[in-house]
Design a protein around this motif. Structure first.
Motif, PDB file in Angstrom:
ATOM      1  N   UNK A 215       0.822  -1.218   0.000  1.00 47.11           N
ATOM      2  CA  UNK A 215       0.000   0.000   0.000  1.00 47.11           C
ATOM      3  C   UNK A 215       0.854   1.266   0.000  1.00 47.11           C
ATOM      4  N   UNK A 216       1.957   1.239   0.721  1.00 48.51           N
ATOM      5  CA  UNK A 216       2.830   2.409   0.786  1.00 48.51           C
ATOM      6  C   UNK A 216       3.480   2.689  -0.565  1.00 48.51           C
ATOM      7  N   UNK A 217       3.787   1.648  -1.308  1.00 47.76           N
ATOM      8  CA  UNK A 217       4.375   1.842  -2.634  1.00 47.76           C
ATOM      9  C   UNK A 217       3.381   2.528  -3.557  1.00 47.76           C
ATOM     10  N   UNK A 218       2.111   2.121  -3.498  1.00 47.02           N
ATOM     11  CA  UNK A 218       1.072   2.809  -4.273  1.00 47.02           C
ATOM     12  C   UNK A 218       1.005   4.283  -3.889  1.00 47.02           C
ATOM     13  N   UNK A 219       0.927   4.552  -2.585  1.00 43.47           N
ATOM     14  CA  UNK A 219       0.810   5.938  -2.120  1.00 43.47           C
ATOM     15  C   UNK A 219       1.986   6.782  -2.593  1.00 43.47           C
ATOM     16  N   UNK A 220       3.175   6.290  -2.426  1.00 45.38           N
ATOM     17  CA  UNK A 220       4.359   7.072  -2.769  1.00 45.38           C
ATOM     18  C   UNK A 220       4.493   7.267  -4.276  1.00 45.38           C
ATOM     19  N   UNK A 221       4.037   6.292  -5.050  1.00 47.03           N
ATOM     20  CA  UNK A 221       4.057   6.425  -6.506  1.00 47.03           C
ATOM     21  C   UNK A 221       3.160   7.588  -6.932  1.00 47.03           C
ATOM     22  N   UNK A 222       1.958   7.649  -6.372  1.00 48.20           N
ATOM     23  CA  UNK A 222       1.035   8.715  -6.740  1.00 48.20           C
ATOM     24  C   UNK A 222       1.479  10.058  -6.177  1.00 48.20           C
ATOM     25  N   UNK A 223       2.103  10.053  -5.018  1.00 50.13           N
ATOM     26  CA  UNK A 223       2.635  11.301  -4.456  1.00 50.13           C
ATOM     27  C   UNK A 223       3.706  11.899  -5.361  1.00 50.13           C
ATOM     28  N   UNK A 224       4.427  11.070  -6.066  1.00 50.18           N
ATOM     29  CA  UNK A 224       5.539  11.534  -6.895  1.00 50.18           C
ATOM     30  C   UNK A 224       5.126  11.849  -8.329  1.00 50.18           C
ATOM     31  N   UNK A 225       4.036  11.219  -8.835  1.00 50.77           N
ATOM     32  CA  UNK A 225       3.754  11.299 -10.271  1.00 50.77           C
ATOM     33  C   UNK A 225       2.404  11.901 -10.649  1.00 50.77           C
ATOM     34  N   UNK A 226       1.405  11.815  -9.798  1.00 46.57           N
ATOM     35  CA  UNK A 226       0.041  12.153 -10.186  1.00 46.57           C
ATOM     36  C   UNK A 226      -0.319  13.561  -9.745  1.00 46.57           C
ATOM     37  N   UNK A 227      -0.583  14.441 -10.718  1.00 48.75           N
ATOM     38  CA  UNK A 227      -0.832  15.846 -10.432  1.00 48.75           C
ATOM     39  C   UNK A 227      -1.854  16.118  -9.350  1.00 48.75           C
ATOM     40  N   UNK A 228      -3.062  15.519  -9.388  1.00 50.64           N
ATOM     41  CA  UNK A 228      -4.047  15.788  -8.348  1.00 50.64           C
ATOM     42  C   UNK A 228      -3.565  15.408  -6.946  1.00 50.64           C
ATOM     43  N   UNK A 229      -2.819  14.311  -6.832  1.00 46.38           N
ATOM     44  CA  UNK A 229      -2.300  13.911  -5.522  1.00 46.38           C
ATOM     45  C   UNK A 229      -1.212  14.872  -5.060  1.00 46.38           C
ATOM     46  N   UNK A 230      -0.311  15.229  -5.962  1.00 42.68           N
ATOM     47  CA  UNK A 230       0.751  16.181  -5.621  1.00 42.68           C
ATOM     48  C   UNK A 230       0.141  17.504  -5.184  1.00 42.68           C
ATOM     49  N   UNK A 231      -0.862  17.960  -5.922  1.00 40.55           N
ATOM     50  CA  UNK A 231      -1.505  19.229  -5.600  1.00 40.55           C
ATOM     51  C   UNK A 231      -2.161  19.199  -4.228  1.00 40.55           C
ATOM     52  N   UNK A 232      -2.779  18.079  -3.893  1.00 39.37           N
ATOM     53  CA  UNK A 232      -3.413  17.956  -2.574  1.00 39.37           C
ATOM     54  C   UNK A 232      -2.379  18.020  -1.468  1.00 39.37           C
ATOM     55  N   UNK A 233      -1.269  17.343  -1.640  1.00 36.59           N
ATOM     56  CA  UNK A 233      -0.212  17.391  -0.634  1.00 36.59           C
ATOM     57  C   UNK A 233       0.374  18.796  -0.509  1.00 36.59           C
ATOM     58  N   UNK A 234       0.511  19.488  -1.619  1.00 43.15           N
ATOM     59  CA  UNK A 234       1.050  20.849  -1.556  1.00 43.15           C
ATOM     60  C   UNK A 234       0.131  21.782  -0.764  1.00 43.15           C
ATOM     61  N   UNK A 235      -1.177  21.531  -0.843  1.00 46.76           N
ATOM     62  CA  UNK A 235      -2.133  22.384  -0.145  1.00 46.76           C
ATOM     63  C   UNK A 235      -2.024  22.267   1.370  1.00 46.76           C
ATOM     64  N   UNK A 236      -1.479  21.149   1.854  1.00 46.66           N
ATOM     65  CA  UNK A 236      -1.366  20.936   3.305  1.00 46.66           C
ATOM     66  C   UNK A 236       0.091  20.833   3.749  1.00 46.66           C
ATOM     67  N   UNK A 237       0.999  21.273   2.889  1.00 54.44           N
ATOM     68  CA  UNK A 237       2.434  21.075   3.148  1.00 54.44           C
ATOM     69  C   UNK A 237       2.910  21.720   4.441  1.00 54.44           C
ATOM     70  N   UNK A 238       2.226  22.792   4.870  1.00 53.95           N
ATOM     71  CA  UNK A 238       2.663  23.479   6.091  1.00 53.95           C
ATOM     72  C   UNK A 238       2.030  22.909   7.352  1.00 53.95           C
ATOM     73  N   UNK A 239       1.347  21.780   7.224  1.00 54.39           N
ATOM     74  CA  UNK A 239       0.694  21.132   8.368  1.00 54.39           C
ATOM     75  C   UNK A 239       1.133  19.671   8.431  1.00 54.39           C
ATOM     76  N   UNK A 240       2.238  19.381   9.120  1.00 55.45           N
ATOM     77  CA  UNK A 240       2.781  18.019   9.154  1.00 55.45           C
ATOM     78  C   UNK A 240       1.781  16.976   9.642  1.00 55.45           C
ATOM     79  N   UNK A 241       0.898  17.353  10.543  1.00 57.74           N
ATOM     80  CA  UNK A 241      -0.072  16.387  11.050  1.00 57.74           C
ATOM     81  C   UNK A 241      -1.060  15.968   9.963  1.00 57.74           C
ATOM     82  N   UNK A 242      -1.492  16.927   9.160  1.00 57.52           N
ATOM     83  CA  UNK A 242      -2.414  16.594   8.073  1.00 57.52           C
ATOM     84  C   UNK A 242      -1.705  15.791   6.985  1.00 57.52           C
ATOM     85  N   UNK A 243      -0.452  16.108   6.714  1.00 58.30           N
ATOM     86  CA  UNK A 243       0.320  15.323   5.752  1.00 58.30           C
ATOM     87  C   UNK A 243       0.422  13.875   6.223  1.00 58.30           C
TER      88      UNK A 243
END
Length: 272
Positions: A215-243
């Motif tokens: 499951x972690x490999x799936x998550x990390x793959x999308x975190x690195x390659x998929x625009x909508x996932x990257x964008x979502x992470x960027x929106x919460x980048x300043x909140x480590x707990x939400x990340x």
């Protein structure tokens, strides 16, 4: 009070964000490594053959457009994001495929009424924010008797659930914007196309995905390659707990729902 000018400006800003989002990461790699078979599946369903005039809307890097061109069709691949088109040009050249690449908004296509025999979109137009506007354009540029073909992730399928998982962490959608997986609902698509099409054929199919060992490999793959996932992470980048919470939720999604079967809706119809 919102004026017409305000609305136009807001729409331009929204499209600019969409264009930038799909340039993040490496969607062409994902399209090649994970969902490559979807493009040829849609091409076959549309019955595309030599000489057909084909428009691929929200074509990305050509997952469906290139197979159609290799089959002898006269293809135009359009997309909002020029970076994806540039990658598509390179891929097409390497495969010996000849087609046109046009930067275009799916909600305002720069083509004449009835210009194409087949108008298709493979997990592409579903991400246009205003569904009816996009559907109207798909129908408009298809000739009477021509084919409209759509392949979209379903709300109930794995990718639809992934978007539902990310939603609490993502910025709120602007007024009027609709969630992409609605295009994977038969009722929604039939309502969008209305009586302007006939002979509608609908089926749910599944893409077999064996790319991820954990499951972690799936998550990390999308975190690195998929625009909508990257964008979502960027929106919460300043909140480590939400990340950390989103990290947990995406991995749990894959743990709870094995990342092996991704459901999509395949729709073909004839322009009335």
């Amino acid at each position: 009070m919102t004026t017409a000018t305000d609305a136009v400006q807001a729409d331009r800003e929204l499209k600019a964000r969409h264009r930038a989002m799909w340039a993040l990461g490496d969607y062409p790699a994902l399209a090649d490594e994970i969902i490559a078979e979807l493009g040829p599946t849609l091409v076959r369903a549309c019955g595309i053959g030599p000489g057909d005039r084909v428009l691929d809307v929200a074509a990305g890097s050509g997952n469906a457009a290139i197979p159609a061109a290799l089959g002898g069709a006269q293809v135009v691949a359009s997309d909002l994001t020029p970076e994806l088109l540039e990658t598509g040009r390179r891929v097409a050249a390497a495969q010996g495929a000849q087609l046109q690449w046009r930067e275009a908004d799916a909600e305002e296509l720069p083509f004449a009424d009835g210009a194409f025999d087949v108008v298709m979109s493979c997990v592409g137009v579903m991400f246009a924010p205003h569904h009816q506007a996009a559907a109207d354009e798909l129908v408009r540029v298809c000739r009477p008797g021509g084919t409209v073909g759509l392949l979209s992730w379903t709300p109930e399928g794995f990718i639809g659930r992934m978007f539902a998982t990310m939603k609490p962490y993502a910025p709120a959608s602007p007024p009027g914007a609709q969630p992409p997986p609605l295009w994977g609902s038969e009722e929604h698509v039939r309502a969008l196309l209305g009586d302007r099409v006939s002979g509608v054929e609908v089926c749910r199919q599944r893409l077999r995905v064996d790319h991820f060992a954990t499951p972690e490999e799936f998550r990390d793959y999308f975190k690195a390659r998929y625009g909508p996932t990257i964008s979502t992470y960027r929106a919460i980048a300043d909140d480590p707990e939400r990340v950390a919470a989103l990290d947990h939720d995406l991995a749990e999604l894959a743990r709870r729902e094995p990342v092996t079967e991704w459901e999509y809706l395949l729709v073909t119809a004839r322009r009335a």
